[in-house]
Design an enzyme around this catalytic site. Structure first.
Site, PDB file in Angstrom:
ATOM      1  CB  SER A 262      40.590  35.699 -16.482  1.00 15.71           C
ATOM      2  OG  SER A 262      41.092  34.695 -17.311  1.00 15.71           O
ATOM      3  CG  HIS A 403      39.084  30.640 -15.508  1.00 13.52           C
ATOM      4  ND1 HIS A 403      40.297  31.077 -15.030  1.00 13.52           N
ATOM      5  CD2 HIS A 403      38.723  31.512 -16.480  1.00 13.52           C
ATOM      6  CE1 HIS A 403      40.659  32.158 -15.694  1.00 13.52           C
ATOM      7  NE2 HIS A 403      39.716  32.449 -16.577  1.00 13.52           N
TER       8      HIS A 403
HETATM    9  C1  GTR Z   1      41.999  32.376 -21.765  1.00 11.79           C
HETATM   10  C2  GTR Z   1      43.452  32.766 -21.709  1.00 11.79           C
HETATM   11  C3  GTR Z   1      43.851  33.055 -20.304  1.00 11.79           C
HETATM   12  C4  GTR Z   1      42.834  33.915 -19.580  1.00 11.79           C
HETATM   13  C5  GTR Z   1      41.398  33.662 -20.018  1.00 11.79           C
HETATM   14  C6  GTR Z   1      40.399  34.744 -19.660  1.00 11.79           C
HETATM   15  O1  GTR Z   1      41.586  31.996 -22.992  1.00 11.79           O
HETATM   16  O2  GTR Z   1      44.206  31.733 -22.240  1.00 11.79           O
HETATM   17  O3  GTR Z   1      45.127  33.620 -20.269  1.00 11.79           O
HETATM   18  O4  GTR Z   1      43.147  35.239 -19.658  1.00 11.79           O
HETATM   19  O5  GTR Z   1      41.290  33.501 -21.354  1.00 11.79           O
HETATM   20  O6  GTR Z   1      40.665  35.932 -19.690  1.00 11.79           O
HETATM   21  O7  GTR Z   1      39.261  34.343 -19.368  1.00 11.79           O
END
Ligand code: GTR
Length: 422
Positions: A262, A403
């Site tokens: 991420s 995610h």
């Molecule tokens: C989210 C963000 C993403 C990603 C994520 C993370 O809120 O929008 O770009 O980086 O966080 O790091 O888990």
């Protein structure tokens, strides 16, 4: 009376619009038709025909663009990087690993910042190749190993993980262990180095702390508009960790794979792009500002990321908010800066916010530069089915699920690393 109703309706409408939520596009049919910025043609229109032209002309101008307009330039070198072994155990994890906890000290302008590297090394190797990456909440969260030092730095609160008052606690040991397949990594002959990212730069829109603050001149409170945001600071921290690992007899510093998930995947990619000593890079669900193509505007967009996280990129990147058309580059050109070193981009099917297809295409579009260096990229423009990885020097998979970082991801990273790194 009619006038009053109209007034109320107008003001309701205005309120609605000023607070209107960002509505991400998840419809492939609404993805704009845009020209993908040419990889093998310079900004002035010159065709790149050989490795020397790539190295001397195209790569430097792309790197410069990303430095000055996206992540921000590093403001210079530190005065000194030193380290101290805080703790070591040759029989950690029930005898499976050699554990080291190393404090790295970064000095500049008589100011010092410390961060810790937690290293687990396999015992069957004289010098081990390793994966190096950041974690979100502290080294103690990646394992239930009771000997891991609990950091003192500012931490993002997280009710689910029991983190309050912005402080790490021993009760959070192992809460993120599912993301770090330590046993599998060791069993495959690799080591793992992790760092808590908040020790390098706290993840908040405040430039008074972290690495940034070491470099300020008199009265300066934030970086210049073309200087580093937090992602670049995290990348810089990874390079300083590598400086120290190069001096470690147990680590094969020519085989350090930089890894991140991420936002930390964005940092891993930028570290891989700016520091050629990293042997390879892995982007796990890095999304917007990471592997995903910005111009697709699918899921998270440049405008949205810059408003949610104004400190991640350099100020100049904000010029492209709601204005991706004006970007002369896209993220495949960031990935191409890693060539010809091995690169793995991974997505998750339910992680639409990160635009799996955009992550895939970005990896695919690096094909010509890998080809130029006699390495195999991803030639097909068609995203593979879920759970069917493509593994060449450039690798890609999309797995089922959300995610996250899972054992599935690590199993495939290991399989690939054994083929392309060892
Ligand atoms: C989210 C963000 C993403 C990603 C994520 C993370 O809120 O929008 O770009 O980086 O966080 O790091 O888990």
């Amino acid at each position: 009376m009619k006038k009053l109703t109209l007034l109320i309706l107008t003001s309701l409408f205005m309120t609605y619009h000023s607070t209107a939520q960002f509505a991400p596009n998840y419809d492939e049919a609404k993805v704009p038709n845009f020209p993908v910025p040419e990889l093998m043609t310079t900004f002035s229109g010159e065709q790149i025909n050989n490795r020397a032209e790539w190295d001397m002309k195209r790569r430097p101008e792309l790197l410069k663009f990303f430095e000055e307009n996206v992540y921000g330039k590093f403001p210079g070198a530190l005065d000194q990087v030193t380290f101290k072994i805080l703790e070591e155990d040759k029989n950690a994890l029930d005898g499976k690993a050699h554990r080291k906890q190393i404090e790295v000290s970064c000095e500049k302008n008589n100011r010092t910042l410390h961060f810790n590297i937690l290293l687990y090394l396999p015992k069957n190797k004289e010098r081990a190749p390793i994966f190096l990456g950041y974690n979100f909440f502290g080294n103690h969260t990646i394992t239930s190993d009771p000997h891991v030092i609990v950091h003192q730095a500012w931490t993002m609160n997280n009710a689910d993980l029991g983190i309050t008052e912005n402080r790490a606690k021993a009760t959070s040991r192992g809460v993120r262990s599912h993301r770090w397949a330590v046993d599998k990594i060791l069993a495959n002959g690799f080591g793992l180095g992790v760092i808590y990212y908040g020790e390098v730069d706290p993840d908040k829109n405040d430039f008074s702390d972290g690495l940034h603050a070491l470099f300020y001149g008199n009265g300066q409170q934030k970086p210049q508009e073309d200087e580093w945001g937090s992602i670049a600071a995290w990348a810089f921290g990874l390079s300083r960790a590598l400086d120290v690992l190069e001096k470690d007899d147990l680590v094969d510093a020519s085989k350090v794979v930089v890894f991140g998930h991420s936002r930390l995947g964005k940092a891993a990619l930028w570290a891989g792009a700016t520091d050629g000593r990293f042997a390879a890079a892995i982007s796990n669900n890095s999304g917007c500002g990471g592997a995903a193509l910005s111009k697709r505007k699918f899921g998270e967009t440049v405008g949205r990321i810059n408003s949610s996280f104004p400190h991640w990129f350099c100020d100049r990147f904000k010029k492209f908010d709601q204005n991706e058309e004006a970007l002369p580059v896209d993220q495949h050109q960031l990935l191409a800066l890693i060539a010809p070193r091995p690169l793995y981009v991974a997505s998750a099917a339910e992680d639409q916010w990160a635009d799996p297809k955009g992550e895939f295409l970005s990896a695919h579009y690096t094909y010509p530069v890998y080809h130029l260096f006699g390495k195999e990229g991803i030639q097909s423009p068609n995203i593979p089915p879920v759970n069917e990885p493509i593994q060449h020097t450039v690798a890609y998979h999309i797995r089922t699920g959300v995610h996250d970082v899972t054992d599935y991801d690590w199993e495939h990273y290991l399989k690939w690393a054994k083929q392309f790194i060892e």
